[in-house]
Motif scaffolding. Structure first.
Motif, short mmCIF file in Angstrom:
data_model
loop_
_atom_site.label_atom_id
_atom_site.label_comp_id
_atom_site.label_asym_id
_atom_site.label_seq_id
_atom_site.Cartn_x
_atom_site.Cartn_y
_atom_site.Cartn_z
N ASP A 139 0.83 -1.21 0.00
CA ASP A 139 0.00 0.00 0.00
C ASP A 139 0.87 1.26 0.00
N THR A 140 0.21 2.42 -0.03
CA THR A 140 0.97 3.67 -0.16
C THR A 140 1.62 4.11 1.14
N LYS A 141 1.39 3.34 2.23
CA LYS A 141 2.17 3.59 3.45
C LYS A 141 3.43 2.74 3.42
N GLY A 142 3.56 1.89 2.39
CA GLY A 142 4.71 1.00 2.32
C GLY A 142 4.47 -0.29 3.06
N GLU A 143 3.26 -0.51 3.52
CA GLU A 143 2.96 -1.76 4.22
C GLU A 143 2.63 -2.86 3.22
#
Ligand SMILES: *[C@@H]1O[C@H](CO)[C@@H](O)[C@H](O)[C@H]1NC(C)=O
Ligand SMILES: *[C@@H]1O[C@H](CO)[C@@H](O)[C@H](O)[C@H]1NC(C)=O
Length: 221
Positions: free
Chosen positions: A115-119
Protein backbone atom coordinates in the motif's frame (compact mmCIF):
# COMPACT_ATOMS: atom_id res chain seq x y z
CA UNK A 1 -32.30 40.39 -27.11
CA UNK A 2 -29.40 38.43 -28.65
CA UNK A 3 -27.49 35.90 -26.49
CA UNK A 4 -23.93 37.00 -25.74
CA UNK A 5 -21.44 35.01 -27.88
CA UNK A 6 -19.78 31.99 -26.19
CA UNK A 7 -16.20 32.95 -25.65
CA UNK A 8 -13.60 30.44 -27.00
CA UNK A 9 -11.91 30.42 -23.58
CA UNK A 10 -14.97 28.79 -21.98
CA UNK A 11 -15.09 26.16 -24.73
CA UNK A 12 -11.42 25.41 -24.12
CA UNK A 13 -11.89 25.27 -20.38
CA UNK A 14 -14.85 22.93 -20.74
CA UNK A 15 -12.90 20.63 -23.12
CA UNK A 16 -9.96 20.63 -20.71
CA UNK A 17 -12.08 19.78 -17.67
CA UNK A 18 -14.01 17.04 -19.50
CA UNK A 19 -10.85 15.34 -20.72
CA UNK A 20 -9.47 15.54 -17.19
CA UNK A 21 -12.58 13.84 -15.82
CA UNK A 22 -12.30 11.11 -18.44
CA UNK A 23 -8.68 10.48 -17.51
CA UNK A 24 -9.16 10.37 -13.75
CA UNK A 25 -12.61 8.90 -13.21
CA UNK A 26 -13.31 5.19 -12.93
CA UNK A 27 -15.67 3.66 -15.47
CA UNK A 28 -18.84 5.77 -15.56
CA UNK A 29 -22.24 4.36 -14.67
CA UNK A 30 -24.09 2.93 -17.67
CA UNK A 31 -26.62 5.29 -19.24
CA UNK A 32 -28.37 2.51 -21.16
CA UNK A 33 -29.01 -1.21 -20.62
CA UNK A 34 -26.07 -2.29 -22.75
CA UNK A 35 -23.88 -0.85 -25.46
CA UNK A 36 -25.41 -0.35 -28.91
CA UNK A 37 -24.96 -3.33 -31.21
CA UNK A 38 -24.49 -5.88 -28.42
CA UNK A 39 -26.54 -8.98 -29.14
CA UNK A 40 -24.66 -11.77 -27.39
CA UNK A 41 -24.31 -12.18 -23.64
CA UNK A 42 -22.43 -15.47 -23.53
CA UNK A 43 -18.72 -15.85 -24.11
CA UNK A 44 -17.74 -19.46 -24.68
CA UNK A 45 -14.56 -21.14 -23.46
CA UNK A 46 -12.50 -18.25 -22.20
CA UNK A 47 -9.31 -20.37 -22.13
CA UNK A 48 -9.54 -20.82 -25.91
CA UNK A 49 -11.30 -17.67 -27.07
CA UNK A 50 -10.30 -15.07 -24.49
CA UNK A 51 -7.25 -12.85 -24.31
CA UNK A 52 -4.85 -15.65 -23.40
CA UNK A 53 -1.43 -15.18 -21.86
CA UNK A 54 0.64 -18.32 -21.58
CA UNK A 55 3.96 -18.63 -19.79
CA UNK A 56 6.07 -21.14 -17.87
CA UNK A 57 3.98 -20.22 -14.81
CA UNK A 58 0.62 -21.13 -16.32
CA UNK A 59 -2.21 -19.66 -18.29
CA UNK A 60 -4.34 -16.54 -17.84
CA UNK A 61 -7.45 -15.88 -19.88
CA UNK A 62 -9.27 -12.56 -19.83
CA UNK A 63 -11.83 -10.64 -21.83
CA UNK A 64 -11.78 -7.44 -23.82
CA UNK A 65 -14.53 -5.26 -25.25
CA UNK A 66 -13.42 -6.43 -28.72
CA UNK A 67 -13.82 -10.09 -27.87
CA UNK A 68 -16.87 -9.77 -25.63
CA UNK A 69 -18.65 -6.48 -26.43
CA UNK A 70 -21.31 -7.18 -23.75
CA UNK A 71 -18.93 -5.81 -21.05
CA UNK A 72 -18.73 -2.44 -22.83
CA UNK A 73 -19.96 0.35 -20.49
CA UNK A 74 -20.65 -2.17 -17.68
CA UNK A 75 -17.50 -1.29 -15.71
CA UNK A 76 -16.32 -4.84 -15.07
CA UNK A 77 -14.39 -7.78 -16.41
CA UNK A 78 -13.10 -11.16 -15.25
CA UNK A 79 -9.91 -13.14 -15.67
CA UNK A 80 -9.37 -16.86 -15.10
CA UNK A 81 -6.08 -18.51 -14.18
CA UNK A 82 -4.41 -21.89 -13.92
CA UNK A 83 -1.01 -21.53 -12.31
CA UNK A 84 1.47 -24.39 -11.91
CA UNK A 85 3.21 -25.09 -8.57
CA UNK A 86 5.81 -22.31 -8.05
CA UNK A 87 4.24 -20.40 -10.92
CA UNK A 88 3.74 -16.71 -10.31
CA UNK A 89 1.87 -13.85 -11.89
CA UNK A 90 4.70 -11.34 -11.63
CA UNK A 91 4.19 -8.23 -9.49
CA UNK A 92 1.93 -5.81 -11.37
CA UNK A 93 -0.78 -3.20 -10.95
CA UNK A 94 -4.09 -2.27 -12.57
CA UNK A 95 -4.33 1.51 -12.90
CA UNK A 96 -8.07 1.49 -13.55
CA UNK A 97 -9.52 -1.27 -11.32
CA UNK A 98 -9.72 -2.92 -7.93
CA UNK A 99 -9.53 -6.70 -8.17
CA UNK A 100 -11.35 -9.37 -6.17
CA UNK A 101 -9.87 -12.87 -6.51
CA UNK A 102 -11.19 -16.27 -5.44
CA UNK A 103 -9.21 -19.50 -5.40
CA UNK A 104 -11.36 -22.26 -6.85
CA UNK A 105 -9.05 -25.24 -6.42
CA UNK A 106 -5.45 -26.25 -5.75
CA UNK A 107 -2.77 -24.01 -4.30
CA UNK A 108 -2.47 -22.74 -1.62
CA UNK A 109 -1.88 -19.38 -3.27
CA UNK A 110 0.34 -16.76 -1.68
CA UNK A 111 -1.00 -13.31 -2.58
CA UNK A 112 -0.11 -9.81 -1.56
CA UNK A 113 0.05 -6.12 -2.30
CA UNK A 114 1.95 -3.07 -1.13
CA UNK A 115 0.00 0.00 0.00
CA UNK A 116 0.97 3.67 -0.16
CA UNK A 117 2.17 3.59 3.45
CA UNK A 118 4.71 1.00 2.32
CA UNK A 119 2.96 -1.76 4.22
CA UNK A 120 2.94 -5.19 2.62
CA UNK A 121 -0.19 -7.31 3.00
CA UNK A 122 0.58 -10.98 2.32
CA UNK A 123 -1.91 -13.82 2.74
CA UNK A 124 -2.37 -17.49 1.93
CA UNK A 125 -5.50 -18.51 0.06
CA UNK A 126 -7.10 -21.96 0.19
CA UNK A 127 -9.92 -23.09 -2.10
CA UNK A 128 -13.04 -21.00 -1.46
CA UNK A 129 -11.07 -18.06 -0.07
CA UNK A 130 -11.37 -14.57 -1.53
CA UNK A 131 -8.93 -11.66 -1.45
CA UNK A 132 -8.95 -8.07 -2.62
CA UNK A 133 -6.27 -5.96 -4.30
CA UNK A 134 -7.12 -2.25 -4.05
CA UNK A 135 -6.98 -0.26 -7.25
CA UNK A 136 -3.50 0.67 -8.45
CA UNK A 137 -1.55 -1.27 -5.78
CA UNK A 138 1.33 -3.49 -6.90
CA UNK A 139 0.36 -7.12 -6.21
CA UNK A 140 1.28 -10.71 -7.08
CA UNK A 141 0.02 -14.29 -6.91
CA UNK A 142 2.38 -17.23 -6.30
CA UNK A 143 1.31 -20.86 -6.14
CA UNK A 144 3.20 -22.15 -3.08
CA UNK A 145 1.39 -25.50 -3.09
CA UNK A 146 2.05 -28.67 -5.02
CA UNK A 147 -1.16 -28.65 -7.05
CA UNK A 148 -2.17 -26.48 -9.97
CA UNK A 149 -4.08 -23.44 -8.65
CA UNK A 150 -7.23 -22.44 -10.48
CA UNK A 151 -8.64 -19.03 -9.61
CA UNK A 152 -10.85 -16.29 -10.94
CA UNK A 153 -10.61 -12.53 -10.61
CA UNK A 154 -13.21 -9.85 -11.17
CA UNK A 155 -12.15 -6.26 -11.83
CA UNK A 156 -14.30 -3.13 -11.80
CA UNK A 157 -13.35 -1.73 -15.18
CA UNK A 158 -14.01 -2.90 -18.72
CA UNK A 159 -10.33 -2.13 -19.35
CA UNK A 160 -8.32 -2.39 -16.09
CA UNK A 161 -4.88 -2.19 -17.77
CA UNK A 162 -1.87 -4.10 -16.45
CA UNK A 163 1.56 -2.70 -15.68
CA UNK A 164 4.10 -5.38 -14.79
CA UNK A 165 6.29 -3.67 -12.20
CA UNK A 166 9.81 -4.86 -13.18
CA UNK A 167 9.20 -4.41 -16.91
CA UNK A 168 7.81 -0.92 -16.30
CA UNK A 169 10.75 0.03 -14.07
CA UNK A 170 13.29 -1.05 -16.68
CA UNK A 171 11.70 1.25 -19.26
CA UNK A 172 12.94 4.20 -17.23
CA UNK A 173 16.15 5.68 -18.71
CA UNK A 174 19.28 4.10 -17.29
CA UNK A 175 20.60 7.11 -15.37
CA UNK A 176 17.32 7.70 -13.52
CA UNK A 177 16.90 3.96 -12.88
CA UNK A 178 20.46 3.66 -11.60
CA UNK A 179 19.71 6.45 -9.11
CA UNK A 180 16.34 4.93 -8.18
CA UNK A 181 17.85 1.53 -7.39
CA UNK A 182 21.27 2.77 -6.24
CA UNK A 183 22.94 0.28 -8.58
CA UNK A 184 25.60 0.82 -11.25
CA UNK A 185 24.60 0.73 -14.93
CA UNK A 186 26.57 -2.47 -15.53
CA UNK A 187 24.47 -4.34 -12.97
CA UNK A 188 21.25 -2.85 -14.38
CA UNK A 189 22.20 -4.16 -17.82
CA UNK A 190 22.81 -7.63 -16.41
CA UNK A 191 19.42 -7.64 -14.68
CA UNK A 192 17.74 -6.21 -17.78
CA UNK A 193 19.21 -8.88 -20.03
CA UNK A 194 17.34 -11.66 -18.20
CA UNK A 195 14.08 -9.75 -17.75
CA UNK A 196 10.83 -10.42 -19.63
CA UNK A 197 10.00 -7.04 -21.08
CA UNK A 198 6.24 -7.40 -21.64
CA UNK A 199 4.45 -4.61 -19.87
CA UNK A 200 1.26 -6.73 -19.70
CA UNK A 201 0.65 -9.76 -17.47
CA UNK A 202 3.49 -12.29 -17.21
CA UNK A 203 3.22 -15.79 -15.72
CA UNK A 204 6.53 -17.34 -14.82
CA UNK A 205 7.98 -20.23 -12.92
CA UNK A 206 11.42 -19.22 -11.85
CA UNK A 207 14.18 -21.73 -11.33
CA UNK A 208 16.02 -19.08 -9.31
CA UNK A 209 13.42 -18.05 -6.77
CA UNK A 210 14.10 -20.92 -4.37
CA UNK A 211 10.44 -21.97 -4.50
CA UNK A 212 9.89 -25.68 -3.91
CA UNK A 213 6.32 -26.90 -4.58
CA UNK A 214 4.47 -27.41 -1.28
CA UNK A 215 7.38 -26.30 0.91
CA UNK A 216 7.39 -23.08 2.94
CA UNK A 217 3.64 -22.50 2.82
CA UNK A 218 3.96 -19.24 4.71
CA UNK A 219 3.45 -15.50 4.36
CA UNK A 220 6.96 -14.80 5.56
CA UNK A 221 8.76 -14.95 2.23
C1 LIG B 1 -0.13 -22.96 -23.13
O1 LIG B 1 1.04 -23.71 -22.98
C2 LIG B 1 0.83 -25.09 -22.75
C3 LIG B 1 2.18 -25.71 -22.47
O2 LIG B 1 3.14 -25.31 -23.38
C4 LIG B 1 0.13 -25.69 -23.93
O3 LIG B 1 -0.13 -27.06 -23.68
C5 LIG B 1 -1.19 -24.96 -24.17
O4 LIG B 1 -1.80 -25.43 -25.35
C6 LIG B 1 -0.95 -23.47 -24.31
N1 LIG B 1 -2.23 -22.83 -24.36
C7 LIG B 1 -2.45 -21.80 -25.14
C8 LIG B 1 -3.84 -21.26 -25.10
O5 LIG B 1 -1.61 -21.27 -25.84
C1 LIG C 1 16.18 -2.94 -20.99
O1 LIG C 1 16.05 -3.66 -22.18
C2 LIG C 1 14.99 -3.21 -23.01
C3 LIG C 1 14.85 -4.18 -24.16
O2 LIG C 1 16.07 -4.43 -24.75
C4 LIG C 1 15.27 -1.79 -23.46
O3 LIG C 1 14.22 -1.32 -24.25
C5 LIG C 1 15.41 -0.93 -22.21
O4 LIG C 1 15.77 0.39 -22.59
C6 LIG C 1 16.46 -1.48 -21.29
N1 LIG C 1 16.45 -0.71 -20.05
C7 LIG C 1 17.52 -0.15 -19.53
C8 LIG C 1 17.30 0.64 -18.27
O5 LIG C 1 18.63 -0.25 -20.01
Amino acid sequence: MAMPPIRPIWVLLFAFLSSFTLLLASDPDPVMDFAPGVNSFVFRDIYSNGVVVNGTGGIRAGLSTDKFPAITTQGLTIVRFRIVPCGCQLAHSHPRASEILSLISGGPLQVGFVDTKGETHVNLLYPGDVTLFPRGMIHFELNVGDKEAEYISALNSQNPGTLTAAAALFRIPERALSTSLNLPATLLQRINSTLTHNIGPILEKSGRSGCVPGRDITVNF
